[in-house]
Design a protein around this motif. Structure first.
Motif, PDB file in Angstrom:
ATOM      1  N   GLN A 252       9.486  -1.028  -1.942  1.00  0.00           N
ATOM      2  CA  GLN A 252       8.171  -0.709  -1.377  1.00  0.00           C
ATOM      3  C   GLN A 252       7.472   0.408  -2.131  1.00  0.00           C
ATOM      4  O   GLN A 252       6.498   0.982  -1.631  1.00  0.00           O
ATOM      5  CB  GLN A 252       8.320  -0.335   0.111  1.00  0.00           C
TER       6      GLN A 252
ATOM      7  N   ALA B 178      -4.326   1.364  -4.289  1.00  0.00           N
ATOM      8  CA  ALA B 178      -4.349   1.267  -2.824  1.00  0.00           C
ATOM      9  C   ALA B 178      -3.014   1.641  -2.188  1.00  0.00           C
ATOM     10  O   ALA B 178      -2.979   2.045  -1.025  1.00  0.00           O
ATOM     11  CB  ALA B 178      -4.739  -0.156  -2.416  1.00  0.00           C
ATOM     12  N   LYS B 179      -1.921   1.487  -2.905  1.00  0.00           N
ATOM     13  CA  LYS B 179      -0.577   1.799  -2.424  1.00  0.00           C
ATOM     14  C   LYS B 179      -0.282   1.160  -1.066  1.00  0.00           C
ATOM     15  O   LYS B 179       0.011   1.848  -0.079  1.00  0.00           O
ATOM     16  CB  LYS B 179      -0.380   3.312  -2.350  1.00  0.00           C
ATOM     17  N   PRO B 180      -0.364  -0.172  -0.984  1.00  0.00           N
ATOM     18  CA  PRO B 180      -0.090  -0.847   0.292  1.00  0.00           C
ATOM     19  C   PRO B 180       1.379  -0.713   0.690  1.00  0.00           C
ATOM     20  O   PRO B 180       2.253  -0.514  -0.155  1.00  0.00           O
ATOM     21  CB  PRO B 180      -0.451  -2.304  -0.017  1.00  0.00           C
ATOM     22  N   LYS B 181       1.645  -0.838   1.995  1.00  0.00           N
ATOM     23  CA  LYS B 181       3.010  -0.684   2.486  1.00  0.00           C
ATOM     24  C   LYS B 181       3.906  -1.852   2.078  1.00  0.00           C
ATOM     25  O   LYS B 181       5.101  -1.678   1.892  1.00  0.00           O
ATOM     26  CB  LYS B 181       2.986  -0.549   4.007  1.00  0.00           C
ATOM     27  N   GLN B 182       3.322  -3.060   1.968  1.00  0.00           N
ATOM     28  CA  GLN B 182       4.104  -4.247   1.613  1.00  0.00           C
ATOM     29  C   GLN B 182       4.063  -4.502   0.106  1.00  0.00           C
ATOM     30  O   GLN B 182       3.751  -5.599  -0.344  1.00  0.00           O
ATOM     31  CB  GLN B 182       3.580  -5.459   2.388  1.00  0.00           C
ATOM     32  N   ALA B 183       4.390  -3.480  -0.661  1.00  0.00           N
ATOM     33  CA  ALA B 183       4.289  -3.582  -2.120  1.00  0.00           C
ATOM     34  C   ALA B 183       5.206  -4.665  -2.675  1.00  0.00           C
ATOM     35  O   ALA B 183       4.826  -5.415  -3.583  1.00  0.00           O
ATOM     36  CB  ALA B 183       4.617  -2.239  -2.762  1.00  0.00           C
TER      37      ALA B 183
ATOM     38  N   SER C 159       4.960   1.236  -4.459  1.00  0.00           N
ATOM     39  CA  SER C 159       3.821   0.527  -5.043  1.00  0.00           C
ATOM     40  C   SER C 159       3.581   0.916  -6.495  1.00  0.00           C
ATOM     41  O   SER C 159       3.126   0.097  -7.295  1.00  0.00           O
ATOM     42  CB  SER C 159       2.558   0.796  -4.211  1.00  0.00           C
TER      43      SER C 159
ATOM     44  N   ILE D 115       3.825  -8.240  -1.986  1.00  0.00           N
ATOM     45  CA  ILE D 115       2.628  -8.491  -2.802  1.00  0.00           C
ATOM     46  C   ILE D 115       3.020  -8.732  -4.258  1.00  0.00           C
ATOM     47  O   ILE D 115       2.544  -9.668  -4.902  1.00  0.00           O
ATOM     48  CB  ILE D 115       1.645  -7.305  -2.682  1.00  0.00           C
ATOM     49  N   SER D 116       3.895  -7.879  -4.778  1.00  0.00           N
ATOM     50  CA  SER D 116       4.321  -8.003  -6.175  1.00  0.00           C
ATOM     51  C   SER D 116       5.067  -9.309  -6.420  1.00  0.00           C
ATOM     52  O   SER D 116       4.819 -10.007  -7.408  1.00  0.00           O
ATOM     53  CB  SER D 116       5.201  -6.805  -6.544  1.00  0.00           C
TER      54      SER D 116
ATOM     55  N   ILE E  81      -4.233  -2.868  -7.998  1.00  0.00           N
ATOM     56  CA  ILE E  81      -4.351  -2.722  -6.535  1.00  0.00           C
ATOM     57  C   ILE E  81      -3.145  -1.963  -5.978  1.00  0.00           C
ATOM     58  O   ILE E  81      -3.287  -1.061  -5.132  1.00  0.00           O
ATOM     59  CB  ILE E  81      -4.483  -4.109  -5.870  1.00  0.00           C
ATOM     60  N   LEU E  82      -1.964  -2.307  -6.465  1.00  0.00           N
ATOM     61  CA  LEU E  82      -0.759  -1.615  -6.010  1.00  0.00           C
ATOM     62  C   LEU E  82      -0.770  -0.140  -6.393  1.00  0.00           C
ATOM     63  O   LEU E  82      -0.361   0.726  -5.604  1.00  0.00           O
ATOM     64  CB  LEU E  82       0.480  -2.296  -6.590  1.00  0.00           C
TER      65      LEU E  82
END
Length: 482
Positions: free
Chosen positions: A101, A20-25, A103, A28-29, A16-17
């Protein structure tokens, strides 16, 4: 199903990271790694209460007798726990950096965790080989993309060197698989029963093939030439994964595959392998004393430590295997903390040159205390985690051969020399031009170092709960050697 969860959950979040490359990597990790740790604790709790551990098996390539089999017992439970324990600290070490951050960076670390967990969980030999090889991909990209000077040439050498070594493992596995009676099977317990019946000269050749593959991964002298450069050029988190967890795939391979499969091969080549391991202890320690780069010094220190683990394992004793398992856990905790401290110093001073540092204690007492605690654990001071495993390992090697044991014991003196020199040159004395504005530890850095230091002390004072967990599996393994 809990085994499937702890295997694939990091990979799912990592994917997903990466996609999708979310901003809150970072969040999430870190959350994913903590969930993985909690799930692994429950798995280990269940495994401890189960008589024969936990097993999950589904056909994979049914016609060939290859299955998707996972298991947890006292032997691999320590390594699964180590992997789950260290990854949250490794992820947390990126806080407040440009990698927090990122991702892609965070996703590759979680993908690496799945590969490592898979190698430790695998009950099928070819599944073990699959994850053994799969672990090269995320660590290669972490080092090749985010590494330092000359990263492409060094990481390419690391990739080719270790991939070539793994071919020996594959060839050996295929041979034993093909001689299994009746319907071929790659289940490890079936391979144990098959390999142990092979003639001595064949077992000797297979021992060499397996040992070379695992010796490169650990590494053991003289198969270590990729290690210092790779550890030094890789970003700190990749180095932590390599030294804290990945090298344990080699020592685990010796315990899980080599010991129960090739007892006659060990009679033929075991003494040679022990001698090479002990040479690596002395050689790595002497080279570490001469290093000017703090990160490279720790790389040679890690190389020396793994040599003692290998020698203890090949002694084929309960103490040697118990000591190796405990030392794998202790070494992982200590070396991750030490590499993180060197990264903290490098962030503030832009240097790892020991001669350029000094006087850091005047600006950060807590960093000095953490450095000393983790270093004393590394040199096996009594009441630290490193003492338990190193004592058992040295006893096992001494019982195996008194002369070799005495030589191996020199590592205690040499380890103290290079470790205390590193502390004295970096932490004490007058501050230098690049340390005069050294900043104290941030809250995020304290959250990494303080728990690691606590684990060093807890592991030294209360070792019995770990040793009791591993003992049944080790006793079962040693019984196969008789």
């Amino acid at each position: 199903m809990s085994l499937l969860f702890i295997l694939f959950f990091p990979l799912v979040i990592g994917a997903i990271l990466l996609i999708a490359k979310p901003k809150q990597a970072f969040a999430i990790s870190l959350a994913a790694s903590i969930i993985e740790l909690l799930a692994t604790i429950f798995v280990l709790k269940d495994a401890a209460s189960a008589e024969n551990g936990l097993v999950f098996t589904k056909p994979w390539i049914e016609e060939a007798g290859i299955s998707f089999s996972l298991w947890v017992d006292g032997v691999n439970g320590i390594l699964i726990g180590l992997c789950a324990l260290l990854v949250p600290f490794i992820v947390a070490s990126t806080a407040n950096t440009d990698k927090a951050q990122n991702s892609q960076y965070q996703g590759l670390m979680l993908a690496m965790q799945t590969a490592l967990m898979g190698a430790f969980l695998a009950k099928d030999a070819f599944l073990f080989y699959f994850f053994f090889e799969a672990s090269l991909l995320p660590i290669y990209f972490l080092a090749a993309i985010y590494g330092g000077e000359n990263k492409n040439a060094i990481t390419f050498k690391f990739f080719v060197y270790t991939l070539f070594g793994s071919l020996f493992l594959l060839i050996g596995l295929i041979y034993v698989y093909l001689v299994t009676p009746g319907t071929h099977s790659s289940d490890m317990e079936t391979l144990y029963q098959t390999a142990i019946m092979l003639p001595e000269h064949i077992q000797g050749n297979l021992f060499l093939a397996f040992f070379i593959a695992f010796a490169i991964k650990m590494p053991i002298f003289p198969f270590h030439t990729w290690q210092p450069d790779t550890y030094t050029v890789s970003p700190s988190q990749a180095t932590m994964l390599l030294s804290g967890i990945m090298l344990k795939m080699g020592t685990y391979g010796l315990i899980r595959l080599v010991l129960p499969m090739f007892p006659l091969g060990i009679i033929t080549w075991g003494n040679t392998a022990v001698i090479l391991s002990v040479i690596g202890i002395i050689y790595g320690s002497i080279i570490a004393i001469q290093q000017k780069d703090a990160k490279r010094l720790l790389a040679y220190s890690s190389f020396a430590h793994v040599g003692l683990m290998s020698a203890g394992i090949l002694s084929e004793s309960v103490e040697g295997i118990q000591g190796a398992l405990y030392q794998m856990l202790s070494h992982g905790i200590n070396i991750v903390g030490l590499f993180f401290i060197i990264e903290i110093i490098e962030r503030r001073t832009k240097s790892r040159e020991i001669a350029q540092l000094g006087g850091i204690t005047q600006f950060s007492y807590l960093l000095t205390v953490a450095f000393i605690i983790l270093s004393l654990g590394s040199v096996a001071l009594p009441l630290t985690n490193g003492f338990i495993g190193e004592f058992l390992l040295l006893k096992s090697v001494f019982d195996y051969n008194m002369i070799i044991g005495i030589v191996a014991g020199i590592t205690i003196i040499l380890g103290a020399v290079y470790t205390l020199r590193l502390i004295q040159k970096t932490m004490f004395g007058n501050f230098s031009r690049i340390t005069k504005d050294f900043e104290d530890l941030s809250v995020a850095e304290k959250w990494v170092l303080i728990p690691l230091c606590a684990l060093v002390l807890i592991g030294g004072v209360y070792p019995s709960w770990i040793l009791n967990f591993t003992e049944p599996g080790v006793q079962t393994l040693v019984s196969l050697l008789k």
